[in-house]
Design a protein around this motif. Structure first.
Motif, mmCIF file in Angstrom:
data_model
loop_
_atom_site.group_PDB
_atom_site.id
_atom_site.type_symbol
_atom_site.label_atom_id
_atom_site.label_comp_id
_atom_site.label_asym_id
_atom_site.label_seq_id
_atom_site.Cartn_x
_atom_site.Cartn_y
_atom_site.Cartn_z
ATOM 1 N N ALA A 227 33.602 -29.644 -2.975
ATOM 2 C CA ALA A 227 33.228 -30.386 -1.775
ATOM 3 C C ALA A 227 32.737 -31.794 -2.127
ATOM 4 O O ALA A 227 33.072 -32.771 -1.453
ATOM 5 C CB ALA A 227 32.142 -29.625 -1.016
ATOM 6 N N THR A 228 31.954 -31.879 -3.199
ATOM 7 C CA THR A 228 31.472 -33.190 -3.653
ATOM 8 C C THR A 228 32.623 -34.084 -4.067
ATOM 9 O O THR A 228 32.668 -35.274 -3.722
ATOM 10 C CB THR A 228 30.492 -33.022 -4.826
ATOM 11 O OG1 THR A 228 29.405 -32.188 -4.421
ATOM 12 C CG2 THR A 228 29.958 -34.369 -5.299
ATOM 13 N N LEU B 246 30.100 -20.210 -5.621
ATOM 14 C CA LEU B 246 29.364 -21.155 -4.783
ATOM 15 C C LEU B 246 29.164 -22.485 -5.493
ATOM 16 O O LEU B 246 29.280 -23.559 -4.888
ATOM 17 C CB LEU B 246 28.006 -20.561 -4.391
ATOM 18 C CG LEU B 246 28.021 -19.429 -3.366
ATOM 19 C CD1 LEU B 246 26.622 -18.862 -3.184
ATOM 20 C CD2 LEU B 246 28.570 -19.927 -2.036
ATOM 21 N N ILE B 247 28.877 -22.424 -6.795
ATOM 22 C CA ILE B 247 28.699 -23.655 -7.569
ATOM 23 C C ILE B 247 29.982 -24.484 -7.555
ATOM 24 O O ILE B 247 29.961 -25.693 -7.287
ATOM 25 C CB ILE B 247 28.292 -23.324 -9.019
ATOM 26 C CG1 ILE B 247 26.875 -22.753 -9.048
ATOM 27 C CG2 ILE B 247 28.376 -24.573 -9.916
ATOM 28 C CD1 ILE B 247 26.450 -22.221 -10.395
ATOM 29 N N SER C 225 32.401 -24.291 -5.415
ATOM 30 C CA SER C 225 32.672 -24.742 -4.045
ATOM 31 C C SER C 225 31.927 -26.039 -3.757
ATOM 32 O O SER C 225 32.483 -26.970 -3.150
ATOM 33 C CB SER C 225 32.248 -23.664 -3.046
ATOM 34 O OG SER C 225 33.010 -22.490 -3.205
ATOM 35 N N CYS C 226 30.668 -26.111 -4.201
ATOM 36 C CA CYS C 226 29.887 -27.340 -4.023
ATOM 37 C C CYS C 226 30.497 -28.501 -4.794
ATOM 38 O O CYS C 226 30.556 -29.634 -4.296
ATOM 39 C CB CYS C 226 28.448 -27.114 -4.465
ATOM 40 S SG CYS C 226 27.515 -25.995 -3.406
ATOM 41 N N LEU C 227 30.984 -28.216 -6.006
ATOM 42 C CA LEU C 227 31.599 -29.283 -6.812
ATOM 43 C C LEU C 227 32.895 -29.774 -6.191
ATOM 44 O O LEU C 227 33.179 -30.978 -6.187
ATOM 45 C CB LEU C 227 31.837 -28.777 -8.238
ATOM 46 C CG LEU C 227 30.583 -28.513 -9.071
ATOM 47 C CD1 LEU C 227 30.952 -27.910 -10.422
ATOM 48 C CD2 LEU C 227 29.792 -29.801 -9.274
ATOM 49 N N SER D 9 27.955 -16.245 -7.284
ATOM 50 C CA SER D 9 27.105 -17.437 -7.402
ATOM 51 C C SER D 9 27.868 -18.566 -8.089
ATOM 52 O O SER D 9 27.729 -19.739 -7.720
ATOM 53 C CB SER D 9 25.832 -17.105 -8.180
ATOM 54 O OG SER D 9 26.111 -16.796 -9.538
#
Length: 206
Positions: free
Chosen positions: A47-48, A40-41, A43-45, A37
């Motif tokens: 990508a942002t 995933l956090i 990965s989102c950061l 998890s």
């Protein structure tokens, strides 16, 4: 009476320790789920940051702001802390409690040095009017790097707790399991930082 109270408190601590995480497989599985998890956090950061990296408006760019040799020093510190943690784990498997505590202490100091350098870097950027509110790029940068820094800080607290538990309970099965989970967490943070260094700093100065 005070002696009896101290004895009762110590016994209660041992009981709580002995009854915590009675199933090692559940602990390890739960921790792997947590790491996924967390992945995933991040990965989102990442990508942002990738989307917002070019949105600098009238603010300075990474090439103007980043001090690559300084960040390389931070990277060396975190990699060294990963090595010293590995030495702590080797001594844990050898049953050397004193050396485990010593190497965990060294890991704590090196990790604290990393956090100190990161705080200094952030303070310098804010002092140069390059804070997170200046541009979308800087907002994404501070969020990504700051989130990693918060994780390292949590790891330092965990290190301090494990030094205390190792000194108090020895290298029993529960302590060994907790140290193994902390080792996974610490090395995971090293891996994330290598990605930060490559994707944010190296890419930013090119």
């Amino acid at each position: 009476m005070s002696t009896a109270l101290a004895t009762h408190t110590h016994a209660s601590t041992h009981v709580a320790h002995d009854h915590d995480h009675d199933d090692g497989s559940k602990t390890v599985l739960g921790f792997w789920l947590y790491l996924m998890s967390d992945c995933l956090i991040f990965s989102c950061l990442f990508a942002t940051f990738a989307v917002l990296a070019g949105n600098v408006a009238d603010a300075p760019t990474g090439k103007e702001l980043f001090d690559l040799p300084y960040v390389a020093g931070e990277t060396v510190l975190l990699l060294v802390s990963s090595f010293t943690f590995g030495l702590a784990m080797l001594n844990m498997h050898a049953g050397r409690r004193g050396r485990v505590i010593a190497w965990l202490g060294v890991t704590f100091l090196v990790g604290a040095g990393f956090i100190g350098m990161e705080v200094h870097e952030f303070a310098n950027l804010i002092g140069e009017n390059a804070g997170p509110g200046r541009s979308a790029f800087l907002s994404a940068y501070f969020t990504l790097v700051g989130t990693h820094g918060l994780h390292v800080t949590a790891g330092l607290v965990w290190l301090a707790v494990m030094m205390h538990q190792t000194a108090t309970f020895g290298l029993d099965g529960i302590v060994r399991r907790r140290l193994a989970c902390l080792s996974l967490f610490w090395h995971f943070l090293d891996l994330i930082w290598i990605c930060v260094f490559t994707f944010v700093y190296l890419r930013g100065v090119l």
